[in-house]
Design an enzyme around this catalytic site. Structure first.
Site, PDB file in Angstrom:
ATOM      1  N   SER A  23      14.397  10.505 -24.067  1.00  0.00           N
ATOM      2  CA  SER A  23      14.478   9.734 -22.817  1.00  0.00           C
ATOM      3  C   SER A  23      15.552  10.277 -21.891  1.00  0.00           C
ATOM      4  O   SER A  23      15.793   9.715 -20.821  1.00  0.00           O
ATOM      5  CB  SER A  23      14.757   8.260 -23.127  1.00  0.00           C
ATOM      6  OG  SER A  23      15.930   8.124 -23.904  1.00  0.00           O
ATOM      7  N   ASN A 110      21.302   0.433 -29.949  1.00  0.00           N
ATOM      8  CA  ASN A 110      20.525  -0.716 -29.466  1.00  0.00           C
ATOM      9  C   ASN A 110      21.346  -1.624 -28.554  1.00  0.00           C
ATOM     10  O   ASN A 110      20.863  -2.066 -27.510  1.00  0.00           O
ATOM     11  CB  ASN A 110      19.974  -1.519 -30.649  1.00  0.00           C
ATOM     12  CG  ASN A 110      19.025  -0.685 -31.485  1.00  0.00           C
ATOM     13  OD1 ASN A 110      18.636   0.416 -31.074  1.00  0.00           O
ATOM     14  ND2 ASN A 110      18.655  -1.187 -32.656  1.00  0.00           N
ATOM     15  N   THR A 155      -2.632 -18.380  13.914  1.00  0.00           N
ATOM     16  CA  THR A 155      -3.095 -18.811  12.595  1.00  0.00           C
ATOM     17  C   THR A 155      -4.482 -18.189  12.465  1.00  0.00           C
ATOM     18  O   THR A 155      -5.194 -18.058  13.487  1.00  0.00           O
ATOM     19  CB  THR A 155      -3.187 -20.349  12.462  1.00  0.00           C
ATOM     20  OG1 THR A 155      -4.170 -20.826  13.375  1.00  0.00           O
ATOM     21  CG2 THR A 155      -1.861 -21.046  12.733  1.00  0.00           C
ATOM     22  N   HIS A 156      -4.850 -17.773  11.286  1.00  0.00           N
ATOM     23  CA  HIS A 156      -6.120 -17.051  11.058  1.00  0.00           C
ATOM     24  C   HIS A 156      -6.215 -15.785  11.922  1.00  0.00           C
ATOM     25  O   HIS A 156      -7.315 -15.344  12.243  1.00  0.00           O
ATOM     26  CB  HIS A 156      -7.332 -17.937  11.343  1.00  0.00           C
ATOM     27  CG  HIS A 156      -7.264 -19.290  10.689  1.00  0.00           C
ATOM     28  ND1 HIS A 156      -7.772 -19.551   9.438  1.00  0.00           N
ATOM     29  CD2 HIS A 156      -6.713 -20.441  11.125  1.00  0.00           C
ATOM     30  CE1 HIS A 156      -7.543 -20.823   9.135  1.00  0.00           C
ATOM     31  NE2 HIS A 156      -6.905 -21.381  10.139  1.00  0.00           N
ATOM     32  N   SER A 277       0.168  13.282  14.933  1.00  0.00           N
ATOM     33  CA  SER A 277      -0.984  13.707  14.151  1.00  0.00           C
ATOM     34  C   SER A 277      -1.077  15.221  14.211  1.00  0.00           C
ATOM     35  O   SER A 277      -0.593  15.851  15.146  1.00  0.00           O
ATOM     36  CB  SER A 277      -2.239  13.073  14.750  1.00  0.00           C
ATOM     37  OG  SER A 277      -3.359  13.898  14.548  1.00  0.00           O
ATOM     38  N   LYS A 283      -1.394  10.823  19.332  1.00  0.00           N
ATOM     39  CA  LYS A 283      -1.061   9.830  18.307  1.00  0.00           C
ATOM     40  C   LYS A 283       0.441   9.618  18.102  1.00  0.00           C
ATOM     41  O   LYS A 283       1.235  10.540  18.197  1.00  0.00           O
ATOM     42  CB  LYS A 283      -1.670  10.246  16.951  1.00  0.00           C
ATOM     43  CG  LYS A 283      -3.165  10.118  16.854  1.00  0.00           C
ATOM     44  CD  LYS A 283      -3.690   8.702  17.056  1.00  0.00           C
ATOM     45  CE  LYS A 283      -3.464   7.822  15.851  1.00  0.00           C
ATOM     46  NZ  LYS A 283      -4.292   8.201  14.714  1.00  0.00           N
ATOM     47  N   ASN A 285       2.084   7.437  15.084  1.00  0.00           N
ATOM     48  CA  ASN A 285       1.679   6.614  13.943  1.00  0.00           C
ATOM     49  C   ASN A 285       2.850   5.901  13.270  1.00  0.00           C
ATOM     50  O   ASN A 285       3.910   6.491  13.099  1.00  0.00           O
ATOM     51  CB  ASN A 285       0.978   7.484  12.896  1.00  0.00           C
ATOM     52  CG  ASN A 285      -0.298   8.098  13.420  1.00  0.00           C
ATOM     53  OD1 ASN A 285      -0.998   7.494  14.234  1.00  0.00           O
ATOM     54  ND2 ASN A 285      -0.601   9.310  12.978  1.00  0.00           N
ATOM     55  N   GLU A 290       3.667   1.775   7.230  1.00  0.00           N
ATOM     56  CA  GLU A 290       2.511   1.892   6.324  1.00  0.00           C
ATOM     57  C   GLU A 290       2.955   2.246   4.904  1.00  0.00           C
ATOM     58  O   GLU A 290       2.421   1.721   3.924  1.00  0.00           O
ATOM     59  CB  GLU A 290       1.547   2.956   6.849  1.00  0.00           C
ATOM     60  CG  GLU A 290       0.843   2.549   8.123  1.00  0.00           C
ATOM     61  CD  GLU A 290       0.085   3.705   8.739  1.00  0.00           C
ATOM     62  OE1 GLU A 290      -1.125   3.784   8.541  1.00  0.00           O
ATOM     63  OE2 GLU A 290       0.711   4.549   9.416  1.00  0.00           O
ATOM     64  N   GLN A 322      12.247   1.544 -24.697  1.00  0.00           N
ATOM     65  CA  GLN A 322      12.706   2.705 -23.938  1.00  0.00           C
ATOM     66  C   GLN A 322      11.906   2.852 -22.639  1.00  0.00           C
ATOM     67  O   GLN A 322      12.362   3.463 -21.685  1.00  0.00           O
ATOM     68  CB  GLN A 322      12.551   3.951 -24.819  1.00  0.00           C
ATOM     69  CG  GLN A 322      12.985   5.241 -24.174  1.00  0.00           C
ATOM     70  CD  GLN A 322      13.150   6.355 -25.192  1.00  0.00           C
ATOM     71  OE1 GLN A 322      14.080   6.349 -25.986  1.00  0.00           O
ATOM     72  NE2 GLN A 322      12.232   7.299 -25.209  1.00  0.00           N
ATOM     73  N   LYS A 325      13.011   1.617 -18.730  1.00  0.00           N
ATOM     74  CA  LYS A 325      13.862   2.279 -17.742  1.00  0.00           C
ATOM     75  C   LYS A 325      13.110   2.898 -16.579  1.00  0.00           C
ATOM     76  O   LYS A 325      13.448   2.646 -15.416  1.00  0.00           O
ATOM     77  CB  LYS A 325      14.741   3.325 -18.428  1.00  0.00           C
ATOM     78  CG  LYS A 325      15.927   2.686 -19.112  1.00  0.00           C
ATOM     79  CD  LYS A 325      16.614   3.639 -20.017  1.00  0.00           C
ATOM     80  CE  LYS A 325      16.887   3.060 -21.381  1.00  0.00           C
ATOM     81  NZ  LYS A 325      15.770   2.442 -22.097  1.00  0.00           N
TER      82      LYS A 325
HETATM   83  N1  ARG Z   1      16.808   5.852 -25.851  1.00  0.00           N
HETATM   84  C1  ARG Z   1      16.729   4.579 -26.460  1.00  0.00           C
HETATM   85  C2  ARG Z   1      16.188   3.553 -25.458  1.00  0.00           C
HETATM   86  O1  ARG Z   1      16.214   3.841 -24.315  1.00  0.00           O
HETATM   87  C3  ARG Z   1      18.070   4.128 -26.938  1.00  0.00           C
HETATM   88  C4  ARG Z   1      18.038   3.196 -28.093  1.00  0.00           C
HETATM   89  C5  ARG Z   1      17.527   3.891 -29.292  1.00  0.00           C
HETATM   90  N2  ARG Z   1      17.606   3.077 -30.466  1.00  0.00           N
HETATM   91  C6  ARG Z   1      16.954   3.381 -31.585  1.00  0.00           C
HETATM   92  N3  ARG Z   1      17.105   2.568 -32.553  1.00  0.00           N
HETATM   93  N4  ARG Z   1      16.166   4.394 -31.668  1.00  0.00           N
HETATM   94  O2  ARG Z   1      15.749   2.526 -25.813  1.00  0.00           O
END
Ligand code: ARG
Length: 456
Positions: A23, A110, A155-156, A277, A283, A285, A290, A322, A325
């Site tokens: 990660s 953790n 409205t509408h 454009s 144009k 835009n 958007e 994980q 994120k």
């Molecule tokens: N990279 C992990 C995450 O984002 C960190 C925690 C990993 N914990 C584990 N027990 N493998 O969740």
């Protein structure tokens, strides 16, 4: 490079599985939070005599050096590391030797990751509040300048009643003020430190979780170690708040797009927030508006992803988490970008009061006021409503407006009509007369502006 856990295994992780598992490509964003958390943890370990003061000093100096070097670019991330936590720890040990290996005492990745993401999102949420405030300021600039600019309220998407443009803009300000409140609520609930929950069950060391919590600016600690590592409710709450910000931006964007069209021409966006454009030379835009409308889909998707990741996860930590994120980073990044471009786009747009007024003059948007006029003269509202309906019908058939109908024509419908009816259906008077609290009168707009100012 050997994995930290290599002792337990007789074979290395498959290369593709290793990439899949890693990660660091996205959690490297949290390096500052990870290092700050580790510094607080090392400080606490020494205070509680779990490691020596001199070891803690070496660890903290090492961590500060890593932070400085990452910030200056002298050190780059090692993308072979599994995640940011492993990277920082390995780099620390590379720099200060075996002492670095003491940092992970009484901690697990953790609780470490649960901490980092809270710290990271706390900063992000505060940045987003600051950006919403900038948008409120931009709205205020336009509202102050357009307190008496008449436009048709809809409205509408049918012309309904005359309103002041400032009143319309202040409606959006109210939504964004609630958005700030929602983020602040979530911040209050999430500001408890999970650090020290360890893998899931707490630890046998005599740690002081309150100390790390206060060093890191938390209001307290999470009270259940299983919940501490498993909870991502705060992600869902923030992402819901972000999704709703996007709903509001998207509605606003939609109106800006409509207003800039040749059909409306109520506003003209500044050249710096529009594009041309590649083929049509005429144009101009509204791409920014958007894109904001389009990016709303991403932020909704991120929220759905987060909810779905959590659904059905057994306690406590699972690697599924994980996946939180990328979703939450994308969500806050997108909201920040949208707010950053939307605020100056609104502030610099020019308002075509003449076009708004002309549009307000068509569509019989003072018909309610004409009915109210008869009510003032003694007619019950329902009868007045019916009479005015017939008058509008005649005007439509004969290509007239309520303003151009003569008094004698009016009198054929009801003898209560007198010359003063014309003042009552004057568009400006119609808007100004709406003196009920929260209505479109200038007095009410002034009150709204005062209220909005309290949030910028
Ligand atoms: N990279 C992990 C995450 O984002 C960190 C925690 C990993 N914990 C584990 N027990 N493998 O969740």
């Amino acid at each position: 490079m050997d994995k930290m856990w290599a002792g337990r295994f007789s074979k290395a992780l498959d290369k593709e599985a290793d990439d899949f598992n890693s990660s660091i490509h996205f959690d490297c964003k949290m390096y500052k939070q990870d290092i700050k958390g580790s510094i607080a943890h090392a400080t606490m370990l020494a205070e509680c005599n779990i490691i020596s003061k001199s070891d803690a000093d070496a660890i903290i100096k090492g961590l500060e050096g890593i932070l400085t070097d990452l910030e200056s670019g002298a050190l780059g991330f090692d993308f072979d590391a599994e995640d940011i936590h492993m990277f920082v720890e390995a780099e620390l040990t590379k720099r200060i030797g075996d002492v670095g290996k003491r940092l992970h005492t009484a901690r697990s990745r953790n609780d470490q990751v649960a901490l980092d993401i809270r710290l990271f999102m706390r900063d992000e949420a505060n940045d987003i509040i600051a950006l919403i405030k900038k948008l409120l300021s931009a709205i205020l600039v336009q509202a102050e300048a357009n307190k008496e600019t008449i436009l048709p309220g809809y409205t509408h998407l049918q012309r309904a009643q005359p309103i002041m443009f400032a009143h319309h803009l202040c409606a959006y300000a109210m939504m964004f003020i609630r958005d700030i409140g929602r983020i602040e609520d979530a911040l209050k609930r999430m500001n408890f430190s999970p650090l020290g929950s360890c893998a899931l069950a707490g630890t046998t060391y005599e740690t002081n979780r309150d100390m790390t919590a206060s060093l890191l600016g938390f209001d307290g600690i999470t009270l259940n170690s299983i919940d501490g590592v498993s909870d991502r409710d705060f992600c869902v709450e923030l992402m819901s708040a972000f999704a709703l910000i996007m709903t509001h931006l998207s509605r606003f964007a939609e109106e800006v797009i409509l207003w800039s069209s040749w059909e409306f021409k109520f506003v003209e966006l500044d050249d710096s927030y529009t594009t041309g454009s590649s083929i049509m030379p005429q144009k101009k835009n509204p791409d920014m508006a958007e894109l904001v409308r389009g990016k709303t889909g991403r932020v909704y998707g991120d929220l759905m992803a987060m909810l779905t990741i959590l659904k059905g996860l057994p306690l406590a930590y699972n690697k599924d988490m994980q996946e939180d994120k990328e979703a939450i980073f994308d969500s806050s990044e997108t909201v920040k970008k949208c707010l950053s471009v939307f605020a100056p786009m609104i502030e610099t747009m020019s308002v075509r009061a003449d076009k708004m007024y002309a549009a307000a003059g068509e569509g019989f948007i003072n018909a309610t006021d004409l009915a109210d006029y008869l009510v003032k003269k003694g007619q019950p509202f329902r009868s007045a409503y019916k009479t005015v309906g017939q008058i509008v019908g005649k005007c439509v058939a004969e290509g007239k407006t309520l303003e151009t109908l003569t008094l004698s024509e009016y009198k054929k419908f009801d003898n209560l009509f007198e010359e003063d009816l014309y003042a009552d259906i004057d568009l400006k008077n119609c808007a100004e007369k709406r003196i009920s609290a929260g209505g479109t009168s200038v007095e009410s707009i002034n009150k709204q502006i005062e209220y909005i100012k309290r949030f910028v």
